[in-house]
Design a protein around this motif. Structure first.
Motif, PDB file in Angstrom:
ATOM      1  N   SER A  21       0.863  -1.392   0.147  1.00  0.00           N
ATOM      2  CA  SER A  21       0.143  -0.487  -0.048  1.00  0.00           C
ATOM      3  C   SER A  21       0.688   1.177  -0.135  1.00  0.00           C
ATOM      4  N   GLU A 100      -6.008   5.766   8.178  1.00  0.00           N
ATOM      5  CA  GLU A 100      -4.857   5.648   8.555  1.00  0.00           C
ATOM      6  C   GLU A 100      -6.056   4.897  10.165  1.00  0.00           C
ATOM      7  N   LEU A 104      -7.013   1.380   7.621  1.00  0.00           N
ATOM      8  CA  LEU A 104      -5.565   0.626   7.651  1.00  0.00           C
ATOM      9  C   LEU A 104      -5.417  -0.302   8.845  1.00  0.00           C
ATOM     10  N   PHE A 205      -4.611   2.249  -0.532  1.00  0.00           N
ATOM     11  CA  PHE A 205      -4.933   1.089   0.440  1.00  0.00           C
ATOM     12  C   PHE A 205      -5.959   0.156  -0.172  1.00  0.00           C
TER      13      PHE A 205
END
Length: 312
Positions: A21, A100, A104, A205
């Motif tokens: 990613s 994030e 993530l 992502f």
């Protein structure tokens, strides 16, 4: 003359220029901004540290981590956010923070913690890119690092057990995907018809999650139900990472060059063997080839030939 920009990153598979990613974020941003990167794909001959990948190097500096690399490229006048307003710039930071925090951890879990995915897909692929004996050590270390990162951000009370953490991170990830889908709507990119930093992050992502073939596809199935996000990834791949005539993406060109070099060396060895086998013939007395005399026609003969030549 500007210093050359070289990016060391993980290579690709499943139709992606990179399956990593962070590497994919930088590759996409470079395409969007027009940054002329020379991509060095990590393979089994690479000897650098893999913990900081991707790494951008110039003649006098080295930069790692996507956010720092993107900032460096902006300072070099490669700015994919040039046309964004102040509000759009603030929205970019907010959505990256959302990615994030919410998405993530689930991406890390899908690749590195979910046992079926890790042992059948992630570990074999990354081990194939790492030289022996590090390929026996580093994938496991990377898996532990991913789990520690998940627990560090999601393992606080009241989520004490791993099963509770897993359930929560997938709920958060699905919620994040829904928000991204709603925000994108029917637009080509998140801020209109021009890609920006946010598009690079979302693509980095989502694309591996969308394209890699996993045995356990909990989050992947949810993503594939959001057709606009899937079209978003497909459009970027077809528009900015089209395969060349040999069917290899630019990120894999170094591997092709290495294989071509090995093939060339093999051909040279075979040629040397043929030369040695034929050495006796070369050393034996040889008559020079006969050279046929060159006939030169007189002007009268040339004129006669031209008259006899049939007209077209």
């Amino acid at each position: 003359m500007a210093a050359p920009l070289e990016l060391s990153c993980w290579g690709g598979g499943w139709g992606l220029p990179s399956v990593h990613s962070d590497s994919l974020v930088v590759l996409a941003y470079a395409k969007f901004s027009g940054a002329p990167l020379k991509v060095n794909v990590i393979d089994n001959t690479w000897r650098g540290s893999r913990g900081d990948v991707p790494i951008l190097t110039t003649e006098d500096s080295t930069v790692s981590q996507p956010a720092k690399i993107l900032n460096f490229l902006r300072k070099q006048k490669y700015n994919a956010d040039y046309y964004l307003s102040a509000k759009q710039g603030a929205d970019t930071l907010a959505y990256i923070a959302l990615l994030e925090e919410k998405l993530l951890p689930a991406v890390l879990h899908t690749f590195w913690v979910e046992s079926d995915n890790y042992f059948t897909v992630t570990k074999p692929w990354f081990a194939s890119q790492i030289p022996f004996p590090l390929n026996l050590i580093l994938p496991g270390r990377m898996s532990k690092g991913a789990l520690n990162r998940i627990l560090l951000t999601k393992g606080a009370p009241p989520l004490y057990h791993l099963q509770e953490v897993e359930a929560q991170i997938y709920r958060d990830a699905k919620e994040c995907l829904n928000l991204l889908s709603k925000r994108l709507g029917t637009s080509q990119f998140f801020f209109g018809d021009t890609p920006s930093t946010l598009d690079a992050y979302v693509f980095g992502f989502l694309a591996p999650l969308y394209k890699v073939h996993f045995p356990k596809v909990q989050l992947q199935e949810h993503l594939k139900q959001l057709s606009n996000l899937c079209h978003f990834c497909d459009d970027i791949l077809s528009s900015y990472f089209r395969l060349n005539l040999t069917g290899v993406s630019p990120a894999g060109q170094d591997t092709v060059d290495a294989n071509l070099q090995k093939l060339t060396q093999l051909v040279n060895k075979e040629s040397n063997l043929i030369e040695k086998m034929d050495d006796n013939l070369r050393q034996s007395p040889q008559l020079p080839p006969r050279k046929l005399p060159t006939l030169k026609l007189t002007p009268a003969e040339e004129e006669s030939n031209s008259l006899q030549r049939p007209s077209p």
